[in-house]
Design a protein around this motif. Structure first.
Motif, PDB file in Angstrom:
ATOM      1  N   MET A   1      36.975  22.167  26.976  1.00  0.00           N
ATOM      2  CA  MET A   1      36.236  21.428  25.966  1.00  0.00           C
ATOM      3  C   MET A   1      36.675  21.897  24.588  1.00  0.00           C
ATOM      4  O   MET A   1      36.903  23.081  24.373  1.00  0.00           O
ATOM      5  N   ASN A   2      36.774  20.967  23.673  1.00  0.00           N
ATOM      6  CA  ASN A   2      37.191  21.257  22.314  1.00  0.00           C
ATOM      7  C   ASN A   2      36.238  20.550  21.352  1.00  0.00           C
ATOM      8  O   ASN A   2      35.881  19.388  21.570  1.00  0.00           O
ATOM      9  N   ILE A   3      35.814  21.254  20.317  1.00  0.00           N
ATOM     10  CA  ILE A   3      34.961  20.671  19.282  1.00  0.00           C
ATOM     11  C   ILE A   3      35.812  20.529  18.030  1.00  0.00           C
ATOM     12  O   ILE A   3      36.388  21.522  17.565  1.00  0.00           O
ATOM     13  N   VAL A   4      35.915  19.321  17.513  1.00  0.00           N
ATOM     14  CA  VAL A   4      36.716  19.080  16.311  1.00  0.00           C
ATOM     15  C   VAL A   4      35.860  18.401  15.250  1.00  0.00           C
ATOM     16  O   VAL A   4      34.976  17.600  15.564  1.00  0.00           O
ATOM     17  N   VAL A   5      36.120  18.742  14.000  1.00  0.00           N
ATOM     18  CA  VAL A   5      35.444  18.071  12.892  1.00  0.00           C
ATOM     19  C   VAL A   5      36.075  16.693  12.743  1.00  0.00           C
ATOM     20  O   VAL A   5      37.299  16.558  12.653  1.00  0.00           O
ATOM     21  N   ALA A   6      35.247  15.669  12.750  1.00  0.00           N
ATOM     22  CA  ALA A   6      35.729  14.293  12.671  1.00  0.00           C
ATOM     23  C   ALA A   6      36.103  13.922  11.243  1.00  0.00           C
ATOM     24  O   ALA A   6      35.458  14.361  10.289  1.00  0.00           O
ATOM     25  N   THR A   7      37.124  13.113  11.132  1.00  0.00           N
ATOM     26  CA  THR A   7      37.490  12.529   9.848  1.00  0.00           C
ATOM     27  C   THR A   7      36.721  11.223   9.674  1.00  0.00           C
ATOM     28  O   THR A   7      36.155  10.681  10.640  1.00  0.00           O
ATOM     29  N   LYS A   8      36.718  10.719   8.469  1.00  0.00           N
ATOM     30  CA  LYS A   8      36.035   9.449   8.206  1.00  0.00           C
ATOM     31  C   LYS A   8      36.648   8.328   9.061  1.00  0.00           C
ATOM     32  O   LYS A   8      35.946   7.436   9.527  1.00  0.00           O
ATOM     33  N   GLU A   9      37.944   8.427   9.294  1.00  0.00           N
ATOM     34  CA  GLU A   9      38.630   7.403  10.089  1.00  0.00           C
ATOM     35  C   GLU A   9      38.218   7.455  11.567  1.00  0.00           C
ATOM     36  O   GLU A   9      38.419   6.485  12.291  1.00  0.00           O
ATOM     37  N   GLN A  10      37.636   8.554  12.003  1.00  0.00           N
ATOM     38  CA  GLN A  10      37.221   8.693  13.401  1.00  0.00           C
ATOM     39  C   GLN A  10      35.768   8.299  13.644  1.00  0.00           C
ATOM     40  O   GLN A  10      35.281   8.424  14.768  1.00  0.00           O
TER      41      GLN A  10
END
Length: 163
Positions: A1-10
């Motif tokens: 599992m990976n937690i990533v900060v989303a961009t506005k485009e996502q």
């Protein structure tokens, strides 16, 4: 599992996940009309972009290159020196595998790094997620009824954990 900060485009990924997860999470709590209203109110791209622009930090939860959930939080919410967990949802078939616990741990680290004192959230009084939050140390601090328009309300507990 990976937690990533989303961009506005996502943010479209967040929207798509919400439209999958919410009907399952709220089908016994909200009418279909209120569910549809709230999905549009909270998860339209315009609404998500406004939340993003207002400081909500969106997280995407990824497993084997598939997005399986999302969260968002707001540091120093209302200048309170507390962080608000705005959203935390994982796909129904993934629930119960410790992912929510990991996401809360990740956010709590950000709370501490930001010198905030606590993490708090609103949860519907009838949502089984209340038990999940209590299991991880959140305590009910008050009840709150919020009018959201169209003659609908949110009948919530406010829960908090010190960090």
């Amino acid at each position: 599992m990976n937690i990533v900060v989303a961009t506005k485009e996502q943010l479209a990924i967040v929207k798509n996940l919400a439209y999958i997860i919410w009907p399952n999470a709220y089908e016994t709590i909200l009418s279909k009309a209120q569910l549809d209203y709230m999905l549009e109110m909270i998860y339209s791209i315009d609404s998500l972009e406004k939340q993003f622009d207002n400081g909500h930090i969106f997280l995407l939860i990824e497993d084997d290159q598939n997005f399986i959930g999302f969260a968002s939080y707001e540091l120093n919410c209302n200048n309170s020196n507390k962080t608000k967990l705005q959203k935390l949802y994982v796909l129904p078939e993934i629930q119960g595998k410790g992912i929510g616990k990991q996401v809360i741990g990740y956010i709590k680290e950000k709370v501490v790094l930001s010198n905030n004192l606590a993490l708090f959230l609103n949860v519907n009084k009838f949502n089984k997620a209340k038990d999940f939050y209590q299991k991880y140390g959140f305590q009910i601090t008050k009840e709150e009824v919020i009018e959201i328009g169209n003659n609908y309300i949110m009948d919530d507990y406010v829960m908090e954990i010190k960090c």
